[in-house]
Design a protein around this motif. Structure first.
Motif, PDB file in Angstrom:
ATOM      1  N   ALA A 235      -1.034  20.719   0.209  1.00 52.49           N
ATOM      2  CA  ALA A 235      -0.620  21.394   1.435  1.00 52.49           C
ATOM      3  C   ALA A 235      -0.488  20.420   2.601  1.00 52.49           C
ATOM      4  CB  ALA A 235      -1.618  22.502   1.781  1.00 52.49           C
ATOM      5  N   ARG A 236      -1.398  19.440   2.676  1.00 47.68           N
ATOM      6  CA  ARG A 236      -1.382  18.498   3.793  1.00 47.68           C
ATOM      7  C   ARG A 236      -0.369  17.374   3.639  1.00 47.68           C
ATOM      8  NH1 ARG A 236      -6.626  15.454   5.539  1.00 47.68           N
ATOM      9  NH2 ARG A 236      -5.456  14.836   7.397  1.00 47.68           N
TER      10      ARG A 236
ATOM     11  N   MET B 212       0.799  -1.224   0.000  1.00 47.39           N
ATOM     12  CA  MET B 212       0.000   0.000   0.000  1.00 47.39           C
ATOM     13  C   MET B 212       0.830   1.273   0.000  1.00 47.39           C
ATOM     14  SD  MET B 212      -3.052  -1.012   2.682  1.00 47.39           S
ATOM     15  CE  MET B 212      -3.855   0.585   2.487  1.00 47.39           C
ATOM     16  N   THR B 213       1.858   1.341   0.811  1.00 42.39           N
ATOM     17  CA  THR B 213       2.618   2.578   0.975  1.00 42.39           C
ATOM     18  C   THR B 213       3.220   3.027  -0.361  1.00 42.39           C
ATOM     19  OG1 THR B 213       3.150   2.008   3.252  1.00 42.39           O
ATOM     20  CG2 THR B 213       4.517   3.688   2.194  1.00 42.39           C
TER      21      THR B 213
ATOM     22  N   LEU C  43      -7.979   5.703  -4.805  1.00 40.53           N
ATOM     23  CA  LEU C  43      -9.340   5.185  -4.883  1.00 40.53           C
ATOM     24  C   LEU C  43      -9.969   5.084  -3.497  1.00 40.53           C
ATOM     25  CD1 LEU C  43     -11.369   4.343  -6.985  1.00 40.53           C
ATOM     26  CD2 LEU C  43     -10.567   1.977  -6.778  1.00 40.53           C
ATOM     27  N   LEU C  44      -9.164   4.748  -2.496  1.00 37.07           N
ATOM     28  CA  LEU C  44      -9.672   4.751  -1.127  1.00 37.07           C
ATOM     29  C   LEU C  44     -10.042   6.176  -0.703  1.00 37.07           C
ATOM     30  CD1 LEU C  44      -7.197   2.230   0.522  1.00 37.07           C
ATOM     31  CD2 LEU C  44      -9.624   1.846   0.029  1.00 37.07           C
TER      32      LEU C  44
ATOM     33  N   ASP D 294      -9.606   9.286   4.655  1.00 35.83           N
ATOM     34  CA  ASP D 294      -8.575  10.311   4.781  1.00 35.83           C
ATOM     35  C   ASP D 294      -7.217   9.679   4.482  1.00 35.83           C
ATOM     36  OD1 ASP D 294      -6.615  12.195   5.815  1.00 35.83           O
ATOM     37  OD2 ASP D 294      -8.256  13.138   6.912  1.00 35.83           O
ATOM     38  N   LEU D 295      -6.399  10.347   3.674  1.00 37.15           N
ATOM     39  CA  LEU D 295      -5.082   9.806   3.354  1.00 37.15           C
ATOM     40  C   LEU D 295      -4.247   9.575   4.608  1.00 37.15           C
ATOM     41  CD1 LEU D 295      -4.071  11.800   0.131  1.00 37.15           C
ATOM     42  CD2 LEU D 295      -4.899   9.440   0.292  1.00 37.15           C
ATOM     43  N   ALA D 296      -4.476  10.373   5.628  1.00 34.96           N
ATOM     44  CA  ALA D 296      -3.742  10.175   6.880  1.00 34.96           C
ATOM     45  C   ALA D 296      -4.036   8.811   7.492  1.00 34.96           C
ATOM     46  CB  ALA D 296      -4.081  11.281   7.876  1.00 34.96           C
ATOM     47  N   ASP D 297      -5.237   8.293   7.250  1.00 36.23           N
ATOM     48  CA  ASP D 297      -5.617   7.000   7.815  1.00 36.23           C
ATOM     49  C   ASP D 297      -4.992   5.831   7.060  1.00 36.23           C
ATOM     50  OD1 ASP D 297      -7.136   8.207   9.773  1.00 36.23           O
ATOM     51  OD2 ASP D 297      -8.984   8.152   8.587  1.00 36.23           O
ATOM     52  N   LEU D 298      -4.254   6.126   5.988  1.00 35.07           N
ATOM     53  CA  LEU D 298      -3.571   5.086   5.232  1.00 35.07           C
ATOM     54  C   LEU D 298      -2.077   5.059   5.528  1.00 35.07           C
ATOM     55  CD1 LEU D 298      -5.407   5.587   1.831  1.00 35.07           C
ATOM     56  CD2 LEU D 298      -5.913   3.934   3.641  1.00 35.07           C
ATOM     57  N   VAL D 299      -1.677   5.820   6.534  1.00 37.26           N
ATOM     58  CA  VAL D 299      -0.279   5.881   6.955  1.00 37.26           C
ATOM     59  C   VAL D 299      -0.160   5.263   8.342  1.00 37.26           C
ATOM     60  CG1 VAL D 299       1.674   7.389   7.479  1.00 37.26           C
ATOM     61  CG2 VAL D 299       0.121   7.965   5.595  1.00 37.26           C
ATOM     62  N   VAL D 300       0.745   4.309   8.488  1.00 38.01           N
ATOM     63  CA  VAL D 300       0.984   3.709   9.797  1.00 38.01           C
ATOM     64  C   VAL D 300       1.570   4.765  10.722  1.00 38.01           C
ATOM     65  CG1 VAL D 300       2.280   1.952  11.064  1.00 38.01           C
ATOM     66  CG2 VAL D 300       1.319   1.425   8.809  1.00 38.01           C
ATOM     67  N   ASP D 301       0.907   4.988  11.848  1.00 32.73           N
ATOM     68  CA  ASP D 301       1.325   6.011  12.805  1.00 32.73           C
ATOM     69  C   ASP D 301       0.917   5.549  14.200  1.00 32.73           C
ATOM     70  OD1 ASP D 301       1.875   8.214  14.351  1.00 32.73           O
ATOM     71  OD2 ASP D 301       0.816   9.650  13.077  1.00 32.73           O
TER      72      ASP D 301
END
Length: 466
Positions: free
Chosen positions: A316-317, A61-62, A70-71, A77-84
């Protein structure tokens, strides 16, 4: 995990039984041939460091914009697709986000590729979904801990013979030098990508040019600027580079006299150039890049027609290259004429033209490649590297330009695991297209056999001077 079904060995091949039989034989000729990948974005550090992938998210995914965009369109939110971990998002949670929405990928190229990867690399054929997410995650994670799933082992397993990366002109290419000196099977080379040093509209353009001049010790005039670019090209050639890569929104070229070019350079560098001047500078620099390719032999690839960073809020984000580059209509014939007037008949000059605008295939690109000895048809790429789009490309260009004015397949991917899936897709589609021509009496079977062989080997070798 037990497999629920087996992948159809004739997938993507024509459904007509007569055509399918011929296509199956053609595909079998090339199914296991080595992969030549002359344009892509896999970082060389992946193979140099040879570190195990952290988890299935990092693997599948990364950085894969086909998946994340597409998600995002479905409200994630793109932030929810980043492991954090600090935000409570571990890899399993991100993976579940994909699995629970896997139905969104039905019929898409990215959905097909990932299923190919799960099956072909891990032997997983159970459909991805809410109920299977954790089990599939665990199966992949367990496999990734084994040495045969490290990047170098996968590189050998995939049969990659040649892999080009995409690199900044000021990169010292130390990683490529280390790879060349290592025991890695296959050849990994850099690609010269100078956009940020050629386009005055790029953020920090003047600073980039100053860095270029400082790194090469060249004076801050137009001649010095050109010499600096040539110095860096020579550095890339010394490290095995075979091509340059140019991404522009508009396919426009312009041949200026030295006095006008010097004045324009000073205006763009000082920041006083207006939009028309900046446009002219970009157009002139494509001609200069062509001149340098004539002189030093690097293949020149141009992929116009994409509006970068369409969503300013997303830029920007999350920054650039986060899935919101969108194709625009593109004109080639008039825009590229100044470049071809000057260098189009140079037989040692190789210019590969890509498009995201399908309307240009039969109207402009095939006729250009069907006349100019320097011009080759780039493979369908980006949004068009999907089964039906590859077939449409063949249908649109072959009657005018044939097969031998094409570049061979270009996977153009950051997702390392998708390389064999993408090349296999192209081989299957080309086998089907050729089989139809055989059945229709338009190509002899022995000719089709030679063509399918050449499409995966001789053609990309010739076009990219391998």
């Amino acid at each position: 995990m037990p497999a629920s079904t087996d992948r159809d060995p004739a997938r993507l091949l024509p459904v007509d039984p007569t055509v399918r039989a011929i296509a199956s034989d053609l595909y079998a000729r090339v199914a296991d041939r080595p992969i030549i990948s002359p344009h892509g974005h896999v970082p060389p550090s992946l193979l140099l460091d040879d570190e195990a992938y952290a988890d299935p998210v990092a693997l599948l995914m990364t950085g894969d914009h086909y998946v994340t965009r597409l998600l995002h369109a479905a409200g994630v939110d793109l932030a929810d697709l980043v492991v954090d971990q600090s935000a409570g998002r571990d890899a399993r949670a991100v993976w579940r986000t994909l699995a629970e929405r896997w139905h969104l990928f039905a019929g898409t190229a990215s959905g097909y590729w990932i299923e190919e990867e799960l099956d072909g690399v891990f032997g997983i054929t159970t459909p991805l979904g809410h109920d299977s997410a954790d089990e599939i995650f665990d199966d992949i994670a367990t496999a990734l801990a084994r040495p045969e799933f490290r990047p170098r082992a996968l590189f050998r397993r995939f049969g990659i013979e040649f892999l080009a990366t995409t690199d900044d002109p000021l990169d010292d290419l130390a990683e490529h030098a280390a790879l060349a000196a290592s025991d890695l099977t296959g050849r990994v080379v850099p690609t010269f990508r100078p956009d940020r040093y050629l386009d005055p509209d790029v953020l920090a353009f003047a600073t980039n040019v100053e860095r270029l001049l400082a790194a090469t010790g060249r004076p801050a005039d137009f001649a010095g600027y050109l010499d600096a670019l040539q110095d860096r090209r020579a550095h890339f050639i010394a490290h095995g580079a075979v091509s340059t890569d140019h991404g522009v929104e508009e396919m426009l070229t312009l041949d200026l006299d030295p006095v006008a070019a010097e004045s324009l350079f000073r205006d763009v560098l000082s920041g006083v150039a207006d939009a028309a001047q900046r446009r002219a500078f970009r157009a002139h620099m494509l001609v200069q890049m062509a001149r340098m390719s004539v002189e030093d032999g690097l293949v020149m690839t141009i992929h116009p027609g994409v509006r970068r960073n369409h969503s300013s809020a997303t830029l920007a984000r999350f920054g650039p290259d986060t899935g919101h580059d969108i194709p625009v209509a593109t004109e080639f014939t008039r825009g590229i004429r100044p470049l071809l007037e000057k260098y189009g008949l140079e037989r040692d000059f190789h210019l590969v033209l890509f498009a995201v605008d399908e309307t240009t295939y039969s109207r402009e690109l095939a006729p250009l490649a069907g006349f100019y000895p320097s011009v080759y048809l780039g493979a369908p790429w980006w949004f068009l590297d999907a089964p039906d789009a590859i077939a449409r490309h063949r249908a649109a260009v072959t009657e005018t330009a044939g097969f031998y004015r094409s570049s061979g397949f270009i996977d153009d991917t950051r997702a390392f695991l998708s390389i064999p899936a993408r090349h296999d897709t192209s081989r299957r589609v080309d086998a089907g297209f050729l089989a139809r021509l055989v059945v229709e009496g338009r190509v002899r079977l022995d000719a089709a056999e030679r063509i399918i062989d050449d499409l995966v080997d001789a053609i990309p070798r010739k076009v990219f001077k391998l």
